[in-house]
Design a protein around this motif. Structure first.
Motif, mmCIF file in Angstrom:
data_model
loop_
_atom_site.group_PDB
_atom_site.id
_atom_site.type_symbol
_atom_site.label_atom_id
_atom_site.label_comp_id
_atom_site.label_asym_id
_atom_site.label_seq_id
_atom_site.Cartn_x
_atom_site.Cartn_y
_atom_site.Cartn_z
ATOM 1 N N HIS A 44 0.874 -1.368 0.070
ATOM 2 C CA HIS A 44 0.048 -0.009 0.074
ATOM 3 C C HIS A 44 0.866 1.181 -0.049
ATOM 4 O O HIS A 44 1.915 1.438 0.646
ATOM 5 N N PRO A 45 0.748 2.167 -0.708
ATOM 6 C CA PRO A 45 1.355 3.434 -0.844
ATOM 7 C C PRO A 45 1.087 4.220 0.582
ATOM 8 O O PRO A 45 -0.078 4.339 1.212
ATOM 9 N N VAL A 46 2.161 4.571 0.986
ATOM 10 C CA VAL A 46 2.141 5.423 2.413
ATOM 11 C C VAL A 46 2.944 6.833 2.115
ATOM 12 O O VAL A 46 4.069 6.728 1.756
ATOM 13 N N VAL A 47 2.422 7.777 2.719
ATOM 14 C CA VAL A 47 2.996 9.258 2.575
ATOM 15 C C VAL A 47 2.777 9.671 3.962
ATOM 16 O O VAL A 47 1.695 9.985 4.726
ATOM 17 N N ILE A 48 3.811 9.986 4.754
ATOM 18 C CA ILE A 48 4.092 10.474 6.393
ATOM 19 C C ILE A 48 4.652 11.840 6.098
ATOM 20 O O ILE A 48 5.995 11.821 5.706
ATOM 21 N N PRO A 49 4.534 12.895 6.677
ATOM 22 C CA PRO A 49 5.046 13.831 7.114
ATOM 23 C C PRO A 49 6.228 13.700 8.444
ATOM 24 O O PRO A 49 5.733 13.058 9.256
ATOM 25 N N THR A 50 7.292 14.286 8.060
ATOM 26 C CA THR A 50 8.370 14.226 9.098
ATOM 27 C C THR A 50 9.311 15.460 8.974
ATOM 28 O O THR A 50 9.355 16.028 8.097
ATOM 29 N N ILE A 51 10.158 15.353 10.141
ATOM 30 C CA ILE A 51 11.158 16.441 10.227
ATOM 31 C C ILE A 51 12.160 15.916 9.671
ATOM 32 O O ILE A 51 12.916 14.954 9.465
ATOM 33 N N ARG A 75 14.210 -2.289 4.396
ATOM 34 C CA ARG A 75 14.088 -3.252 3.446
ATOM 35 C C ARG A 75 14.668 -2.638 2.076
ATOM 36 O O ARG A 75 15.113 -3.344 0.837
ATOM 37 N N GLY A 76 15.304 -1.433 2.085
ATOM 38 C CA GLY A 76 16.015 -0.969 1.068
ATOM 39 C C GLY A 76 15.153 -0.249 -0.217
ATOM 40 O O GLY A 76 15.643 -0.231 -1.221
ATOM 41 N N GLU A 77 13.820 0.008 0.172
ATOM 42 C CA GLU A 77 12.893 0.289 -0.865
ATOM 43 C C GLU A 77 13.094 1.811 -1.173
ATOM 44 O O GLU A 77 13.374 2.660 -0.468
ATOM 45 N N THR A 78 12.896 2.117 -2.579
ATOM 46 C CA THR A 78 12.876 3.617 -2.841
ATOM 47 C C THR A 78 11.836 4.487 -2.263
ATOM 48 O O THR A 78 10.740 3.982 -2.074
ATOM 49 N N VAL A 79 12.319 5.700 -1.801
ATOM 50 C CA VAL A 79 11.446 6.667 -1.352
ATOM 51 C C VAL A 79 11.264 7.714 -2.361
ATOM 52 O O VAL A 79 12.263 8.036 -3.060
ATOM 53 N N CYS A 80 10.337 8.661 -2.061
ATOM 54 C CA CYS A 80 10.131 9.846 -2.805
ATOM 55 C C CYS A 80 9.770 10.758 -1.623
ATOM 56 O O CYS A 80 8.948 10.726 -0.706
ATOM 57 N N VAL A 81 10.742 11.764 -1.409
ATOM 58 C CA VAL A 81 10.609 12.870 -0.504
ATOM 59 C C VAL A 81 10.070 14.319 -1.055
ATOM 60 O O VAL A 81 10.814 14.539 -2.290
ATOM 61 N N THR A 82 9.331 14.858 -0.634
ATOM 62 C CA THR A 82 8.848 16.173 -1.283
ATOM 63 C C THR A 82 8.864 17.441 -0.231
ATOM 64 O O THR A 82 8.717 16.892 0.885
ATOM 65 N N VAL A 83 9.065 18.543 -0.620
ATOM 66 C CA VAL A 83 8.885 19.556 0.341
ATOM 67 C C VAL A 83 8.231 20.847 -0.588
ATOM 68 O O VAL A 83 8.659 20.867 -1.807
ATOM 69 N N THR A 84 7.606 21.508 0.063
ATOM 70 C CA THR A 84 6.655 22.696 -0.839
ATOM 71 C C THR A 84 6.605 23.926 0.087
ATOM 72 O O THR A 84 6.308 23.733 1.444
#
Length: 220
Positions: A44-51, A75-84
């Motif tokens: 499942h796709p998960v998007v979480i805000p963090t510092i 597990r070494g999965e690719t992530v996508c990080v965004t800032v706006t």
């Protein structure tokens, strides 16, 4: 840098707004208070805000050892990080062209969990000072137990791109003759005066990191 560092960081929608300059990308990352991290957890796709905090070419992400997002990182999965960052509301003559002036960054990569104690301490300090510059030196030192209870992931900033919109609205040429107001409404995030903890002992003055805190002036 005039070209995207990788195919997945290339800005395809409105490519004229793309920015691949490393200094500009780092400036946006440094100014943003939080980021959003996206990955796949149990299918499942998960998007979480963090510092977050940047140290050189590395983006450090703060979290808990029990976070479902950070389980995927192990597990070494690719992530996508965004800032706006939102700098202004763009008010156009036509409803279709109402927009925002913004600065955003997207980062792709395979993060690693920071296990080296010395690096972890550097990263945790950077995260604290990212939120409130100078606060680390004004706070009680972190205990070994607290350090163990904190998870830090490191993501190289090798695959990053920015997308920026500035300026007035861009209406259809025929709409410039209409009688609808158009322009921008600048938006800022301004701190108010500090409010002391009700349990703070009397006579303790607010330190420089608190009294001197100010947000950067946004681009227009």
């Amino acid at each position: 840098m005039s070209q995207a560092p990788s195919p997945r960081t290339e800005v395809k929608r409105l490519p004229e707004r793309a920015v691949y300059d490393r200094d500009i990308i780092y400036g946006i990352v440094d100014e943003a208070l939080i980021c959003h991290v996206g990955t796949i957890d149990d299918g499942h796709p998960v998007v979480i805000p963090t510092i977050h905090a940047r140290v050189g070419d590395t983006l450090y992400l703060h979290g808990s050892p029990g976070s479902r997002l950070l389980r995927g990182m192990r597990r070494g999965e690719t992530v996508c990080v965004t800032v706006t960052l939102v700098d202004a509301l763009v008010v156009a003559r036509a409803a279709f062209h109402n927009s925002m002036n913004y600065r955003s960054v997207v980062v792709f990569g395979e993060p690693r969990i920071v296990s080296d104690e010395a690096e972890k301490k550097v990263a945790v300090r950077a995260v604290v000072d990212h939120v409130l510059p100078g606060r680390w030196d004004e706070s009680r030192p972190m205990t070994d137990k607290e350090l163990t209870a904190t998870l830090i992931a490191a993501l190289p900033l090798a695959e990053a791109s920015a997308k920026i919109r500035t300026g007035p609205p861009k209406d259809e040429e025929e709409d410039y003759a209409t009688r609808h107001w158009a322009g921008i409404i600048p938006v800022t995030m301004a701190p108010e005066g500090p409010v002391a903890d009700p349990r703070l002992d009397g006579g303790i003055a607010a330190p420089p990191s608190v009294t001197g805190y100010a947000r950067p002036s946004p681009a227009r």
